[in-house]
Write a protein that holds these residues in place. Structure first.
Motif, mmCIF file in Angstrom:
data_model
loop_
_atom_site.group_PDB
_atom_site.id
_atom_site.type_symbol
_atom_site.label_atom_id
_atom_site.label_comp_id
_atom_site.label_asym_id
_atom_site.label_seq_id
_atom_site.Cartn_x
_atom_site.Cartn_y
_atom_site.Cartn_z
ATOM 1 N N MET A 157 0.825 -1.189 0.000
ATOM 2 C CA MET A 157 0.000 0.000 0.000
ATOM 3 C C MET A 157 0.864 1.246 0.000
ATOM 4 O O MET A 157 1.996 1.226 0.413
ATOM 5 N N ILE A 158 0.248 2.319 -0.442
ATOM 6 C CA ILE A 158 0.952 3.589 -0.475
ATOM 7 C C ILE A 158 0.997 4.149 0.942
ATOM 8 O O ILE A 158 0.003 4.154 1.642
ATOM 9 N N GLY A 159 2.194 4.643 1.349
ATOM 10 C CA GLY A 159 2.375 5.080 2.735
ATOM 11 C C GLY A 159 1.648 6.346 3.082
ATOM 12 O O GLY A 159 0.925 6.418 4.048
ATOM 13 N N TYR B 250 11.865 -6.237 -2.648
ATOM 14 C CA TYR B 250 10.831 -6.239 -3.680
ATOM 15 C C TYR B 250 9.472 -5.983 -3.034
ATOM 16 O O TYR B 250 9.314 -6.128 -1.823
ATOM 17 N N LYS B 251 8.510 -5.647 -3.878
ATOM 18 C CA LYS B 251 7.152 -5.419 -3.400
ATOM 19 C C LYS B 251 6.414 -6.754 -3.312
ATOM 20 O O LYS B 251 6.484 -7.558 -4.235
ATOM 21 N N LEU B 252 5.728 -6.976 -2.198
ATOM 22 C CA LEU B 252 4.928 -8.187 -2.021
ATOM 23 C C LEU B 252 3.473 -7.756 -1.889
ATOM 24 O O LEU B 252 3.106 -7.105 -0.900
ATOM 25 N N CYS B 253 2.674 -8.084 -2.893
ATOM 26 C CA CYS B 253 1.309 -7.566 -2.882
ATOM 27 C C CYS B 253 0.348 -8.538 -3.539
ATOM 28 O O CYS B 253 0.728 -9.325 -4.405
ATOM 29 N N SER B 254 -0.905 -8.456 -3.133
ATOM 30 C CA SER B 254 -1.961 -9.274 -3.743
ATOM 31 C C SER B 254 -2.585 -8.548 -4.932
ATOM 32 O O SER B 254 -3.468 -9.099 -5.587
ATOM 33 N N PHE B 255 -2.164 -7.322 -5.184
ATOM 34 C CA PHE B 255 -2.637 -6.548 -6.336
ATOM 35 C C PHE B 255 -1.448 -6.198 -7.230
ATOM 36 O O PHE B 255 -0.279 -6.278 -6.816
ATOM 37 N N ASN B 256 -1.768 -5.729 -8.416
ATOM 38 C CA ASN B 256 -0.746 -5.218 -9.338
ATOM 39 C C ASN B 256 -1.352 -3.971 -9.996
ATOM 40 O O ASN B 256 -1.636 -3.970 -11.201
ATOM 41 N N CYS B 257 -1.570 -2.936 -9.199
ATOM 42 C CA CYS B 257 -2.292 -1.741 -9.665
ATOM 43 C C CYS B 257 -1.519 -1.044 -10.784
ATOM 44 O O CYS B 257 -0.294 -0.871 -10.686
ATOM 45 N N LEU B 258 -2.236 -0.595 -11.792
ATOM 46 C CA LEU B 258 -1.590 0.093 -12.910
ATOM 47 C C LEU B 258 -0.874 1.354 -12.435
ATOM 48 O O LEU B 258 0.097 1.784 -13.042
ATOM 49 N N TYR B 259 -1.359 1.950 -11.359
ATOM 50 C CA TYR B 259 -0.807 3.222 -10.897
ATOM 51 C C TYR B 259 0.210 3.057 -9.763
ATOM 52 O O TYR B 259 0.659 4.051 -9.184
ATOM 53 N N CYS B 260 0.601 1.814 -9.449
ATOM 54 C CA CYS B 260 1.449 1.616 -8.256
ATOM 55 C C CYS B 260 2.764 2.410 -8.356
ATOM 56 O O CYS B 260 3.468 2.357 -9.364
ATOM 57 N N GLN B 261 3.085 3.092 -7.282
ATOM 58 C CA GLN B 261 4.300 3.906 -7.249
ATOM 59 C C GLN B 261 5.567 3.060 -7.099
ATOM 60 O O GLN B 261 6.662 3.551 -7.321
ATOM 61 N N TRP C 48 5.743 -2.543 -11.055
ATOM 62 C CA TRP C 48 4.920 -3.751 -11.180
ATOM 63 C C TRP C 48 5.186 -4.731 -10.049
ATOM 64 O O TRP C 48 6.313 -4.844 -9.577
ATOM 65 N N THR C 49 4.141 -5.446 -9.639
ATOM 66 C CA THR C 49 4.292 -6.561 -8.699
ATOM 67 C C THR C 49 4.838 -7.731 -9.505
ATOM 68 O O THR C 49 4.274 -8.081 -10.544
ATOM 69 N N GLN C 50 5.946 -8.335 -9.027
ATOM 70 C CA GLN C 50 6.536 -9.435 -9.805
ATOM 71 C C GLN C 50 5.523 -10.560 -9.984
ATOM 72 O O GLN C 50 5.336 -11.087 -11.058
ATOM 73 N N ASN D 94 6.141 -1.949 1.856
ATOM 74 C CA ASN D 94 6.408 -2.369 0.476
ATOM 75 C C ASN D 94 5.391 -3.393 -0.038
ATOM 76 O O ASN D 94 5.733 -4.517 -0.382
ATOM 77 N N GLY D 95 4.129 -3.025 -0.072
ATOM 78 C CA GLY D 95 3.114 -3.940 -0.582
ATOM 79 C C GLY D 95 1.896 -3.971 0.320
ATOM 80 O O GLY D 95 1.501 -2.948 0.870
ATOM 81 N N GLU D 96 1.312 -5.168 0.481
ATOM 82 C CA GLU D 96 0.070 -5.294 1.240
ATOM 83 C C GLU D 96 0.360 -5.857 2.639
ATOM 84 O O GLU D 96 0.689 -7.040 2.788
ATOM 85 N N SER E 2 -4.411 -0.578 3.863
ATOM 86 C CA SER E 2 -4.515 -1.904 3.248
ATOM 87 C C SER E 2 -5.226 -1.809 1.905
ATOM 88 O O SER E 2 -6.036 -0.901 1.687
ATOM 89 N N ASN E 3 -4.962 -2.785 1.034
ATOM 90 C CA ASN E 3 -5.660 -2.785 -0.261
ATOM 91 C C ASN E 3 -6.997 -3.529 -0.184
ATOM 92 O O ASN E 3 -7.660 -3.702 -1.209
ATOM 93 N N SER E 4 -7.375 -3.990 0.991
ATOM 94 C CA SER E 4 -8.683 -4.636 1.261
ATOM 95 C C SER E 4 -8.798 -6.062 0.718
ATOM 96 O O SER E 4 -9.842 -6.692 0.879
ATOM 97 N N MET F 296 -8.787 1.727 3.936
ATOM 98 C CA MET F 296 -8.884 0.569 3.050
ATOM 99 C C MET F 296 -9.117 1.010 1.605
ATOM 100 O O MET F 296 -9.986 1.843 1.331
ATOM 101 N N LYS F 297 -8.348 0.409 0.706
ATOM 102 C CA LYS F 297 -8.456 0.771 -0.716
ATOM 103 C C LYS F 297 -9.777 0.303 -1.307
ATOM 104 O O LYS F 297 -10.207 -0.827 -1.096
ATOM 105 N N PHE F 298 -10.391 1.192 -2.121
ATOM 106 C CA PHE F 298 -11.589 0.803 -2.868
ATOM 107 C C PHE F 298 -11.705 1.748 -4.071
ATOM 108 O O PHE F 298 -12.257 2.836 -3.974
HETATM 109 S S1 SF4 Z 1 -2.182 -2.310 -3.553
HETATM 110 FE FE1 SF4 Z 1 -0.157 -3.133 -4.081
HETATM 111 S S2 SF4 Z 1 0.033 -2.837 -6.292
HETATM 112 FE FE2 SF4 Z 1 -1.664 -1.529 -5.564
HETATM 113 S S3 SF4 Z 1 -0.760 0.472 -5.116
HETATM 114 FE FE3 SF4 Z 1 -0.719 -0.664 -3.208
HETATM 115 S S4 SF4 Z 1 1.296 -1.683 -3.195
HETATM 116 FE FE4 SF4 Z 1 0.929 -1.025 -5.284
#
Ligand code: SF4
Length: 273
Positions: free
Chosen positions: A1-3, A48-59, A62-64, A109-111, A142-144, A164-166
């Motif tokens: 998630m973004i800090g 590296y970033k560890l995330c359950s999403f791969n948002c197009l706008y992630c700062q 890309w999530t590997q 660094n991620g979710e 969190s990205n929810s 929470m992201k939505f």
């Molecule tokens: S949810 Fe994951 S991929 Fe989306 S912006 Fe946050 S860290 Fe980046």
């Protein structure tokens, strides 16, 4: 998630800054319009970033490999003891220097809810906060994606505040914009968010190759946030270079229009950041 949520700008032409991964468990404190002086906790890998999403706008780029279950990557996560020790060291130093903070934010660094011992870490953080900075709120960004899991919800309810992201009102837009890992579906996220108390939603609006800021997308998004009924909605756009360079920020005027629509049609407090 973004800090920290970036501040929306009137000028869409301003160059977007790059951001790098956090190098350790503790980072900051950083000024945040929503949270004040906020100290960050990174429960995630530093390389590296560890995330359950791969948002197009992630700062963070890309999530590997978007994952819902970290599995073999557990070895790259800090231990519960290491997180407690790092926070205690940082807060003890602040106390010695008579410095105060307003918030402790779990993001990194991620979710952060992918961390397997989330409840244990949160309990430790709350106890250490009580000892050194009792006025600071403990918050998660969190990205929810995991909110459908009752155990994660129970851990989140220990916190003072959840952000929470939505971003999307339809499964199709959710997949296009956030690229969730396979077992994550929007219906489950909505059902989980409806059960979570003391929660703000955070929504990023973008345009370009994919846009969630057109009137139809905003209308479906408002239907869903009305259903979830959080304490409020926080709106923002890009401030940092996105993973997909064909994604652009929206104007401040657009964000204000969406906030107005969320208040008027959604009946919810909505603020632009
Ligand atoms: S949810 Fe994951 S991929 Fe989306 S912006 Fe946050 S860290 Fe980046």
């Amino acid at each position: 998630m973004i800090g920290t949520t970036p501040k929306a700008s009137e000028s869409p032409e301003q160059p977007l800054k790059k951001i790098i991964l956090q190098h350790g468990i503790i980072y900051g404190p950083m000024p945040s319009r929503r949270l004040g002086r906020s100290l960050g906790i990174n429960l995630l890998p530093t390389k590296y970033k560890l995330c359950s999403f791969n948002c197009l706008y992630c700062q963070y780029g890309w999530t590997q490999k978007a994952t819902f279950t970290p599995g073999e990557r557990l070895k790259d996560l800090p231990s519960v003891e290491a997180v407690a020790a790092a926070l205690e060291t940082a807060l003890a130093e602040f106390s010695r220097d008579h410095r105060t903070i307003d918030a402790i934010s779990i993001c990194g660094n991620g979710e952060p809810t992918l961390y397997p011992a989330l409840a244990e870490v949160i309990l430790n953080v709350m106890q250490i906060r009580d000892r050194y900075q009792p006025h600071a709120r403990v918050v998660i960004l969190s990205n929810s994606s995991t909110v459908g899991d009752p155990a994660v919800r129970a851990a989140l309810e220990l916190l003072d505040l959840k952000i929470m992201k939505f971003d999307a009102g339809s499964e199709e837009m959710f997949r296009q914009l956030n690229h969730p890992a396979a077992p994550v579906y929007m219906g489950e996220i909505i059902a989980g968010l409806k059960q979570l108390k003391n929660t703000f939603l955070q929504s990023c609006f973008v345009q370009g190759r994919v846009t969630n800021a057109d009137p139809d997308s905003v209308a479906t998004w408002i239907d869903k946030i009305r259903e979830i009924h959080p304490l409020g909605v926080q709106l923002y756009t890009l401030d940092r270079e996105p993973a997909d360079k064909r994604i652009e920020k929206v104007s401040l005027t657009t964000l204000r229009w969406i906030a107005y629509a969320a208040r008027w049609r959604g009946g919810l407090p909505a603020e632009v950041f």
